[in-house]
Scaffold this motif. Structure first.
Motif: not given
Length: 493
Positions: A21, A69-73, A90, A143, A147, A151-152
């Motif tokens: 990330l 660690q990763y973002s949803w994007q 997660r 995640l 986050e 998804e949002i």
């Protein structure tokens, strides 16, 4: 960067993907490096004993380092057939190279690539602990702390409420199969098969008796469909090999269809129901146009392979009688041959051998073949109505990335609960519950239906239940509506 040293039981190391990330500072990297060297020196001198942990079984486990660690994007970029990431609880998994080995087929994973698959993962796997062993080598990260769990655009409160509902049902033992129920169902099928032969042996091959025998065999075939459907979804037996063997016996030997063909087709339907073109059950063009988007597309492009204005009429003369003996039968044979499913071919061959041995002495080879397809011909409308009444009249759309609960409730409906309706449909009149909990034994659907209905009411979702004859009629009414959409687009654009 920190990676997790994750090992499966077979010793395969998890694949690493250096896509964090954010970048750590050079100072942090130096500190980590020096700390790591110091730890190694201490371990070598025997001064630090905490570098390994002793489990109760005596095995030594290497301590895990922190995960990427990763973002949803970032995760949503990996949604291609050649690049597939999934999020489960997660944790981020790269399933790209493993997809071809997936027992449920590659496309099931492709349909969820770049998404949160927590609920669908729990829904489709009866033995979560076993499947976890396959996930370990595929873990690449998690995640990022900031986050959300999914998804949002998904309803977080609804997701949480549904997961709590599932936990409650697990505590109530609603996912435990009643072996007596399935034993009696199996005995019913065998009784009908023996009864048909005894009637032939006693009364002969006259037309009235042949028609009656065909009806008895049709009931046996339909009930076999419902039994294999259950076995294909859940662990009726504690030992998976017995469950697998029973599925082969019922689907291949009793029905003459491939289990692998059914798995790969049916599981796609379950993970993305009524999503065009991911659900193969609604991808029936160019013969029928059942999705509004498909009808508009065909209309605007002036596509008219058939007079779609009359599709609600030729549905009765094409889809109903030919679904089982032609479409499913030929597709099953094609898949078995092209993909070389030798075990399925052997089992399906036993279906035809059994019929020739049982009925051949009375009808001959040609007459036995006619009997087989007469039974499939009669069974076809039964299966077509039962499987389509709960889906075709409901919402059909392209991918909208909805949460699991919403995606199942919006595209399924129930037929009213009664002893006859339950028996006639193999409890598939509870399609809402079946789609939410595919691994739940069907004898428990009516028990959980009030809880599902209550959750729908809480979140403003319509829980649709209708009389069975109304559900049957809604199929042709939906086809007529789609035809009107096509007609308008065809002639007015």
């Amino acid at each position: 960067m920190k990676f997790e040293d994750t090992h499966a039981g077979n010793g395969i190391l998890a694949e690493k993907n250096p896509l964090p990330l954010g970048e750590k500072s050079h100072l942090d990297e130096k500190t980590q490096s020096s700390n790591g060297k110091a730890a190694n020196r201490k371990a070598a001198n025997g001064k630090v004993e905490i570098c390994v942990k002793q489990e109760a079984n005596g095995k030594c486990v290497v301590p895990r380092k922190s995960l990427n660690q990763y973002s949803w994007q970032e995760i949503q970029k990996h949604n291609l057939e050649t690049d597939q990431w999934l999020v489960i609880n997660r944790k981020v998994y790269d399933v790209t190279r493993w997809a071809d080995k997936h027992p449920g087929g590659r496309r099931v994973l492709t349909h969820y690539a770049g998404e949160d698959a927590t609920d669908v993962f729990k829904a489709m796997h009866p033995n979560i602990d076993v499947v976890q062993l396959y996930l370990k080598p595929l873990l690449i990260g998690e995640l990022a702390p900031g986050e959300p769990n999914q998804e949002i655009k998904k309803n977080a409160q609804l997701v949480e409420d549904f997961q709590e509902l599932r936990k409650s049902l697990e505590a109530m033992k609603m996912f435990d199969a009643n072996l007596v129920f399935y034993f009696l169902h199996f005995i019913q099928i065998l009784f009908l098969e023996v009864l048909a032969w005894l009637m032939l042996w006693h009364f002969g091959t006259g037309w009235p008796n042949t028609i009656l025998i065909s009806l008895i065999l049709t009931i046996s075939q339909a009930q076999s469909s419902f039994l294999q459907h259950d076995i294909g979804h859940l662990s009726v037996f504690k030992k998976s090999r017995w469950n697998h063997l029973m599925h082969k016996f019922v689907m291949c030997h009793l029905k003459g269809l491939s289990t692998n063909w059914w798995n790969y087709r049916h599981f796609q339907h379950h993970v993305k129901p009524n999503i065009y073109p991911k659900d193969p059950d609604i991808d029936v063009g160019p013969l029928f146009l059942i999705a509004e988007s498909q009808a508009v597309k065909y209309g605007k492009k002036k596509i008219k392979y058939i007079d779609y204005e009359k599709q609600h009429l030729y549905f009765y003369f094409v889809a109903l009688p030919l679904l089982m003996p032609v479409y499913f039968n030929l597709q099953s044979m094609q898949v078995m041959y092209l993909r070389r499913y030798w075990a399925d071919i052997a089992w399906v061959s036993s279906f035809y051998i059994r019929y020739f041995i049982t009925f051949g002495p009375f009808y001959g080879i040609f007459g036995t073949i006619l009997l087989i397809y007469l039974v499939k011909f009669i069974e076809s409308p039964w299966i077509a109505y039962v499987t389509q009444m709960s889906h075709i009249p409901m919402k059909i759309s392209q991918e909208e990335n909805r949460d699991w609960f919403t995606s199942q409730v919006l595209v399924t409906c129930n037929a009213e609960h009664s002893f006859f309706n339950d028996w006639f449909s193999g409890h598939l009149n509870f399609q809402i519950e079946h789609h939410l909990f595919p691994t739940m034994p069907r004898h428990n659907y009516h028990k959980v239906a009030p809880l599902v209905k209550s959750l729908c009411a809480k979140h403003g979702l319509l829980y649709v239940s209708k009389p069975m004859l109304t559900a049957f009629g809604d199929i042709s009414r939906t086809l007529k509506t789609s035809a009107a959409v096509w007609t308008k687009a065809y002639y007015e654009t």
